[in-house]
Every structure is written in structure tokens, then in C-alpha cells.
Write an enzyme that holds these catalytic residues in place. Sequence first.
Site, short mmCIF file in Angstrom:
data_model
loop_
_atom_site.label_atom_id
_atom_site.label_comp_id
_atom_site.label_asym_id
_atom_site.label_seq_id
_atom_site.Cartn_x
_atom_site.Cartn_y
_atom_site.Cartn_z
N GLY A 45 0.78 -1.24 0.00
CA GLY A 45 0.00 0.00 0.00
C GLY A 45 0.81 1.28 0.00
N THR A 46 2.02 1.27 -0.58
CA THR A 46 2.77 2.54 -0.61
C THR A 46 2.10 3.55 -1.54
OG1 THR A 46 4.29 1.87 -2.38
CG2 THR A 46 4.97 1.37 -0.13
N ASN A 47 1.44 3.06 -2.58
CA ASN A 47 0.70 3.99 -3.45
C ASN A 47 -0.54 4.53 -2.74
OD1 ASN A 47 1.83 4.39 -6.30
ND2 ASN A 47 2.14 2.19 -5.93
N ILE B 177 -7.42 -9.11 -11.84
CA ILE B 177 -7.93 -8.56 -13.10
C ILE B 177 -9.45 -8.58 -13.06
CG2 ILE B 177 -8.04 -8.89 -15.61
CD1 ILE B 177 -5.16 -9.99 -15.46
N LEU B 178 -10.04 -7.41 -13.28
CA LEU B 178 -11.50 -7.30 -13.21
C LEU B 178 -12.10 -7.57 -14.59
CD1 LEU B 178 -11.58 -4.13 -10.96
CD2 LEU B 178 -12.15 -6.48 -10.26
N HIS C 237 0.55 1.34 -13.19
CA HIS C 237 1.34 0.20 -13.64
C HIS C 237 2.82 0.60 -13.64
CE1 HIS C 237 2.22 -3.58 -15.55
NE2 HIS C 237 3.03 -2.93 -16.37
#
Length: 207
Positions: free
Chosen positions: A19-21, A100-101, A117
Site C-alpha cells: 500500500g505505498t501507493n 484482473i476485473l 502500472h
Amino acid sequence: MLEKGGGKARIAVLVSGGGTNLQALIDAEKSGIIRSGEIVLVISNKAGAYALERAAKAGIKAETVLLKEAGTQEAFEERILKLLDENSIDLIVMAGFMSILSGSFTNRYPDRIINIHPSLIPSFCGKGFYGLHVHEAALEYGVKVTGATVHFVNEIPDGGRIIKQKAVEVMDGDTPEVLQKRVMEQAEWIILPEATEEICAEIVRGK
Ligand code: GAR
């Protein structure tokens, strides 16, 4: 959905790991880089992901949705869609979300799902290219420049329209881990909050 004539876009962040983003987004909201949106929900598809702790520390509601518990991809996506609906989410930010949704999910939120990405798309992207694997592939190929991309999410993995890119130099002796850290610091943590603010501002203007 947003009330007419004001307010902020309501953001859900989808995570799977460290979770760094997510942290970069939380910090950007605090510092005012993100001012047209507010993070109101974090959804993880991994139990115990450190991103969930980051959400808790920031006082953001966090939920875990597991494919295994849901049983099928369809049921998994239904559970996520229900949470998004219940929380009146305007924008979905995939920040290290390693699932992937399907097209039926992404079609529900056209131009309202974005993803970060860790390469310059169309290099090193698509199925199988995620996390450290992306940097391993870049080093193996021998590229001298890599970077990160923020793009809209559609039914094609990493195939939606590009919103922002930032290049990062590859250095002699880089390991995948060292390169990953440089790409995060010099590109991901900068362009993801910027792109999020841009889309939120558009959402607010359009309402
Ligand atoms: C980030 O490098 C992100 O770009 C990448 O996974 C990492 C998650 O780190 N995402 C993908 O590879 C998606 N295809 P984080 O959990 O610390 O943000």
C-alpha cells in the site's frame, strides 16, 4: 454519487499489498495535491495486507473481499460492486490491486477506474506483468529507461487509455528491488496522486 453543484468526488482505493501507493494518495489528500476528491473506502483482496493498516491509521473505512470466500469471480466482483454502490463511489483507484476485473465490472464504471502500472505501457504490461515481475522483465530485456503509467481500466489488462506517464532511468547493477523502489519514488507516488486529482476535478466539474 456526488450531489449536484459541489462537494468532492468520493474515491475508493483497491489494494492487495504494502500500500505505498495508497499512502501516497493519503499524503496527497493531506497536503492538498488531491483537493477535488476524498478517499472514503479502501478495499483489499488480501487478508492482512499492510495497506489495510495504513487505511486504519488514516481513519479510512477498509473492507476485505476474498475471491476464495466469494467462490466465483462473478460473486467476488458483485461483493466489490455492492461496497462501491453503498459508499456512493465516483472514482475507483487501483493501487497495487493484483486482480484482473472482468469487462462486466469495468463497463459499470467507464472512465471512472484508473490503475498505476510500474512500466511505460505498452512495454512490460498485460497478463503476468505485475509487481516485481515487471522490473525483472525490464532488467532482463536490458532497457535503459523504464517508468510508470496511470491509465483508465477497461476489459483489456493494462489496455485502457493512458492518462499520465513518467520515465525513470535504469542504472548499472540495478536489482529488481532497487529498480522498483526508484520507479515508485520517482514516478508512481507522483503521477498517481496527480492523475487522481485531475480525474476528480473533472468529475466535480461535470456534476
Ligand atoms: C506498485 O509498484 C504498483 O505499480 C504495482 O504493484 C506495486 C504495488 O505496491 N502494480 C502492478 O504491478 C499492477 N499491474 P504498493 O502496494 O506498495 O502500492
